[in-house]
Motif scaffolding. Structure first.
Motif, PDB file in Angstrom:
ATOM      1  N   GLN A 147       0.790  -1.221   0.000  1.00 52.39           N
ATOM      2  CA  GLN A 147       0.000   0.000   0.000  1.00 52.39           C
ATOM      3  C   GLN A 147       0.830   1.282   0.000  1.00 52.39           C
ATOM      4  OE1 GLN A 147      -3.512   0.027  -0.242  1.00 52.39           O
ATOM      5  NE2 GLN A 147      -2.982  -2.085  -0.785  1.00 52.39           N
ATOM      6  N   LYS A 148       2.061   1.207   0.489  1.00 50.44           N
ATOM      7  CA  LYS A 148       2.869   2.433   0.588  1.00 50.44           C
ATOM      8  C   LYS A 148       4.348   2.093   0.362  1.00 50.44           C
ATOM      9  CE  LYS A 148       3.459   2.167   5.632  1.00 50.44           C
ATOM     10  NZ  LYS A 148       2.978   0.782   5.706  1.00 50.44           N
ATOM     11  N   ALA A 149       5.138   3.145   0.146  1.00 55.33           N
ATOM     12  CA  ALA A 149       6.574   2.961  -0.058  1.00 55.33           C
ATOM     13  C   ALA A 149       7.188   2.263   1.147  1.00 55.33           C
ATOM     14  CB  ALA A 149       7.250   4.309  -0.280  1.00 55.33           C
ATOM     15  N   GLY A 150       8.017   1.261   0.874  1.00 54.37           N
ATOM     16  CA  GLY A 150       8.660   0.516   1.945  1.00 54.37           C
ATOM     17  C   GLY A 150       7.987  -0.806   2.257  1.00 54.37           C
ATOM     18  N   ASP A 151       6.747  -0.996   1.783  1.00 58.65           N
ATOM     19  CA  ASP A 151       6.059  -2.265   2.008  1.00 58.65           C
ATOM     20  C   ASP A 151       6.713  -3.375   1.182  1.00 58.65           C
ATOM     21  OD1 ASP A 151       4.340  -1.015   3.701  1.00 58.65           O
ATOM     22  OD2 ASP A 151       2.579  -1.116   2.393  1.00 58.65           O
ATOM     23  N   THR A 152       6.796  -4.577   1.753  1.00 54.12           N
ATOM     24  CA  THR A 152       7.451  -5.698   1.085  1.00 54.12           C
ATOM     25  C   THR A 152       6.687  -6.997   1.347  1.00 54.12           C
ATOM     26  OG1 THR A 152       8.853  -6.325   2.975  1.00 54.12           O
ATOM     27  CG2 THR A 152       9.720  -4.645   1.473  1.00 54.12           C
ATOM     28  N   PHE A 153       7.000  -8.002   0.551  1.00 50.04           N
ATOM     29  CA  PHE A 153       6.644  -9.383   0.895  1.00 50.04           C
ATOM     30  C   PHE A 153       7.765 -10.279   0.396  1.00 50.04           C
ATOM     31  CE2 PHE A 153       4.434  -8.821  -3.234  1.00 50.04           C
ATOM     32  CZ  PHE A 153       4.885  -9.920  -3.950  1.00 50.04           C
ATOM     33  N   PRO A 154       7.983 -11.421   1.052  1.00 48.92           N
ATOM     34  CA  PRO A 154       9.131 -12.261   0.727  1.00 48.92           C
ATOM     35  C   PRO A 154       8.953 -13.050  -0.563  1.00 48.92           C
ATOM     36  CG  PRO A 154       7.824 -13.291   2.441  1.00 48.92           C
ATOM     37  CD  PRO A 154       7.220 -11.938   2.214  1.00 48.92           C
ATOM     38  N   LEU A 155      10.067 -13.298  -1.232  1.00 52.29           N
ATOM     39  CA  LEU A 155      10.102 -14.176  -2.399  1.00 52.29           C
ATOM     40  C   LEU A 155      10.645 -15.516  -1.903  1.00 52.29           C
ATOM     41  CD1 LEU A 155      11.655 -11.620  -4.913  1.00 52.29           C
ATOM     42  CD2 LEU A 155       9.232 -12.248  -4.691  1.00 52.29           C
ATOM     43  N   MET A 156       9.734 -16.434  -1.647  1.00 45.17           N
ATOM     44  CA  MET A 156      10.105 -17.690  -0.996  1.00 45.17           C
ATOM     45  C   MET A 156      10.190 -18.822  -2.014  1.00 45.17           C
ATOM     46  SD  MET A 156       8.327 -19.544   2.290  1.00 45.17           S
ATOM     47  CE  MET A 156       8.585 -18.064   3.278  1.00 45.17           C
ATOM     48  N   ALA A 157      11.316 -19.487  -2.037  1.00 43.84           N
ATOM     49  CA  ALA A 157      11.527 -20.614  -2.939  1.00 43.84           C
ATOM     50  C   ALA A 157      10.734 -21.822  -2.459  1.00 43.84           C
ATOM     51  CB  ALA A 157      13.010 -20.944  -3.008  1.00 43.84           C
ATOM     52  N   SER A 180      11.793 -24.493  -1.523  1.00 51.07           N
ATOM     53  CA  SER A 180      12.494 -25.081  -0.382  1.00 51.07           C
ATOM     54  C   SER A 180      12.145 -24.402   0.938  1.00 51.07           C
ATOM     55  CB  SER A 180      13.998 -24.998  -0.599  1.00 51.07           C
ATOM     56  OG  SER A 180      14.410 -23.632  -0.634  1.00 51.07           O
ATOM     57  N   GLY A 181      11.490 -23.240   0.861  1.00 55.98           N
ATOM     58  CA  GLY A 181      11.182 -22.467   2.048  1.00 55.98           C
ATOM     59  C   GLY A 181      12.176 -21.360   2.330  1.00 55.98           C
ATOM     60  N   ARG A 182      13.244 -21.315   1.543  1.00 50.72           N
ATOM     61  CA  ARG A 182      14.269 -20.281   1.721  1.00 50.72           C
ATOM     62  C   ARG A 182      13.806 -18.974   1.077  1.00 50.72           C
ATOM     63  NH1 ARG A 182      19.554 -18.625   2.304  1.00 50.72           N
ATOM     64  NH2 ARG A 182      20.754 -17.998   0.485  1.00 50.72           N
ATOM     65  N   VAL A 183      13.959 -17.869   1.796  1.00 57.33           N
ATOM     66  CA  VAL A 183      13.609 -16.551   1.259  1.00 57.33           C
ATOM     67  C   VAL A 183      14.809 -16.037   0.455  1.00 57.33           C
ATOM     68  CG1 VAL A 183      13.025 -14.164   1.808  1.00 57.33           C
ATOM     69  CG2 VAL A 183      12.009 -16.032   3.126  1.00 57.33           C
ATOM     70  N   LEU A 184      14.591 -15.826  -0.843  1.00 52.84           N
ATOM     71  CA  LEU A 184      15.673 -15.424  -1.736  1.00 52.84           C
ATOM     72  C   LEU A 184      15.694 -13.926  -2.004  1.00 52.84           C
ATOM     73  CD1 LEU A 184      15.483 -18.291  -4.395  1.00 52.84           C
ATOM     74  CD2 LEU A 184      16.944 -18.133  -2.364  1.00 52.84           C
ATOM     75  N   GLY A 185      14.619 -13.241  -1.652  1.00 55.73           N
ATOM     76  CA  GLY A 185      14.553 -11.808  -1.911  1.00 55.73           C
ATOM     77  C   GLY A 185      13.240 -11.244  -1.421  1.00 55.73           C
ATOM     78  N   LYS A 186      12.988  -9.993  -1.796  1.00 62.07           N
ATOM     79  CA  LYS A 186      11.731  -9.342  -1.419  1.00 62.07           C
ATOM     80  C   LYS A 186      11.184  -8.548  -2.593  1.00 62.07           C
ATOM     81  CE  LYS A 186      12.198  -8.725   3.603  1.00 62.07           C
ATOM     82  NZ  LYS A 186      12.096  -7.747   4.710  1.00 62.07           N
ATOM     83  N   ALA A 187       9.862  -8.577  -2.727  1.00 62.13           N
ATOM     84  CA  ALA A 187       9.181  -7.651  -3.618  1.00 62.13           C
ATOM     85  C   ALA A 187       8.966  -6.378  -2.821  1.00 62.13           C
ATOM     86  CB  ALA A 187       7.858  -8.218  -4.091  1.00 62.13           C
ATOM     87  N   LEU A 188       9.364  -5.246  -3.366  1.00 62.38           N
ATOM     88  CA  LEU A 188       9.335  -3.971  -2.639  1.00 62.38           C
ATOM     89  C   LEU A 188       8.576  -2.917  -3.417  1.00 62.38           C
ATOM     90  CD1 LEU A 188      10.482  -1.822  -0.543  1.00 62.38           C
ATOM     91  CD2 LEU A 188      12.423  -1.595  -2.130  1.00 62.38           C
ATOM     92  N   ARG A 189       7.624  -2.267  -2.747  1.00 67.69           N
ATOM     93  CA  ARG A 189       7.068  -1.031  -3.303  1.00 67.69           C
ATOM     94  C   ARG A 189       8.013   0.072  -2.864  1.00 67.69           C
ATOM     95  NH1 ARG A 189       0.918   1.535  -3.311  1.00 67.69           N
ATOM     96  NH2 ARG A 189       1.554   3.547  -4.196  1.00 67.69           N
ATOM     97  N   LYS A 234       4.936   6.735  -5.697  1.00 63.80           N
ATOM     98  CA  LYS A 234       4.592   7.169  -7.053  1.00 63.80           C
ATOM     99  C   LYS A 234       4.377   6.010  -8.015  1.00 63.80           C
ATOM    100  CE  LYS A 234       7.136  11.493  -6.439  1.00 63.80           C
ATOM    101  NZ  LYS A 234       8.266  12.338  -6.890  1.00 63.80           N
ATOM    102  N   SER A 235       4.640   4.778  -7.571  1.00 65.21           N
ATOM    103  CA  SER A 235       4.453   3.616  -8.436  1.00 65.21           C
ATOM    104  C   SER A 235       3.923   2.443  -7.629  1.00 65.21           C
ATOM    105  CB  SER A 235       5.779   3.227  -9.099  1.00 65.21           C
ATOM    106  OG  SER A 235       5.623   2.045  -9.870  1.00 65.21           O
ATOM    107  N   THR A 236       2.924   1.752  -8.191  1.00 61.83           N
ATOM    108  CA  THR A 236       2.373   0.569  -7.527  1.00 61.83           C
ATOM    109  C   THR A 236       3.108  -0.701  -7.960  1.00 61.83           C
ATOM    110  OG1 THR A 236       0.716   0.311  -9.281  1.00 61.83           O
ATOM    111  CG2 THR A 236       0.091   1.617  -7.342  1.00 61.83           C
ATOM    112  N   LYS A 237       3.928  -0.609  -8.985  1.00 59.75           N
ATOM    113  CA  LYS A 237       4.677  -1.781  -9.452  1.00 59.75           C
ATOM    114  C   LYS A 237       5.900  -1.979  -8.563  1.00 59.75           C
ATOM    115  CE  LYS A 237       5.327  -2.524 -13.770  1.00 59.75           C
ATOM    116  NZ  LYS A 237       5.773  -2.362 -15.187  1.00 59.75           N
ATOM    117  N   PRO A 238       6.125  -3.193  -8.075  1.00 59.08           N
ATOM    118  CA  PRO A 238       7.272  -3.420  -7.199  1.00 59.08           C
ATOM    119  C   PRO A 238       8.560  -3.623  -7.980  1.00 59.08           C
ATOM    120  CG  PRO A 238       6.089  -5.472  -7.494  1.00 59.08           C
ATOM    121  CD  PRO A 238       5.304  -4.420  -8.242  1.00 59.08           C
TER     122      PRO A 238
END
Length: 346
Positions: free
Chosen positions: A173-183, A185-194, A198-202
């Protein structure tokens, strides 16, 4: 390259990736990374390669260093390079890293006080088929904190652009919001970040080297005025098609090395509202035409001198046109216009 040669090359590269991967540090190693507001961070870098459309061996290697938190340009380096390694999916780093590393070494040699304390890479780090992308490769070899920031989602280890992924994007919803990119295997490899309001695309952030994922995501957001962080934001001047990062601009708005998304930059200045300089070629040709007309009128009144006059006029016009063309070429060269090949793109 034969399939056998490619298989052997892939095996060699996989072995090298695996060895370098052991050196990756997925934790904060610098005091400024743990400080509130990144106190102590003064210089952030960005690297990228812009490729020539239709040519798989020529590219423009780029490095910028910006002040932090002002994000003002401190240093820029843009060099045309020839890529010697073939492109093989998953091994992009072996094509690009040598040239990006050269740019960092030139800076360390010539302006060591401006070496960046962290480098943004237009590409992935741990979010990679073998968890060792371009940002990891460069970070380990340069021994610098590196952050991978990709504009498009790499479908890797079970992470795909599914309905669930699109639903997660809608929760940013706002700048700084994230969710994990989980493989898978359960390992978090990165994050999708807003990264910006000014942009809704992460963007997709992953660790390169010597930084934690949480810090990498926070820093990416702190360096983003728009969707893509400033050190690697691909825009030049308003309305232009320049493929360079936003800070790779020469004086008077002229693109540093004329690599563009749709073709070589034209001689006209790129700054909005500024017309191109008037070159003397047209004026010279017009003067030559007027001279020829005058001489033609004179020949009608002096038939005995007609042939000689017309011959002299032709020589004069040719001489003036040649001189104008030479002047035109000199003006282009003095303006710093490089001789580039076909259209170029990222």
């Amino acid at each position: 390259m034969s399939s056998l040669q490619q298989d052997e090359l892939i095996k060699m590269w996989e072995s090298e990736q695996e060895n370098l991967k052991q050196q990756v540090q997925e934790c904060d190693t610098e005091e400024w990374q743990r400080a509130s507001g990144f106190t102590g961070l003064q210089r952030v870098g960005g690297v990228d390669l812009s490729f020539i459309k239709g040519d798989d061996v020529k590219a423009c290697a780029q490095l910028v260093v910006l002040s932090y938190p002002q994000l003002e340009l401190l240093y820029a380096d843009s060099q045309m390079v020839t890529l010697s390694a073939p492109y093989i999916a998953g091994f992009l780093a072996f094509r690009e890293t040598p040239h990006l590393l050269d740019a960092l070494r030139r800076l360390e040699r010539d302006r060591p006080s401006l070496m960046p304390q962290v480098v943004f890479v237009d590409g992935n780090g741990l979010f990679h088929y073998r968890e060792f992308g371009l940002a990891c490769h460069l970070g380990v070899l340069a021994d610098l904190p590196c952050v991978g920031v990709a504009k498009n989602l790499l479908h890797v280890q079970g992470v795909v652009r599914s309905a669930e992924h699109l639903s997660q994007i809608s929760t940013l919803q706002k700048a700084g919001d994230t969710f994990p990119l989980m493989a898978a295997s359960g390992r978090v490899l990165g994050k999708a970040l807003r990264s910006s309001d000014k942009s809704t695309k992460p963007v997709y952030v992953s660790v390169g080297h010597r930084i934690s994922l949480d810090t990498a995501a926070r820093l990416t957001s702190a360096c983003s005025r728009y969707r893509v962080p400033e050190p690697i934001r691909p825009t030049c001047s308003p309305g232009s098609t320049c493929a360079h990062t936003s800070h790779l601009r020469a004086p008077e708005g002229r693109c540093s090395c004329s690599v563009t998304k749709e073709g070589p930059a034209k001689p006209a200045l790129m700054s909005a509202g500024r017309p191109p300089p008037v070159l003397p070629l047209a004026a010279s040709q017009s003067a030559a035409s007027q001279s020829a007309a005058s001489q033609s009128a004179a020949s009608q009144s002096a038939a005995s001198q007609s042939a000689a006059s017309q011959s002299a006029a032709s020589q004069s016009a040719a001489s003036q046109s040649a001189a104008a063309l030479r002047y035109h070429s000199q003006r282009e060269l003095s303006a710093g216009e490089p001789h580039v090949g076909p259209g170029m793109q990222l």
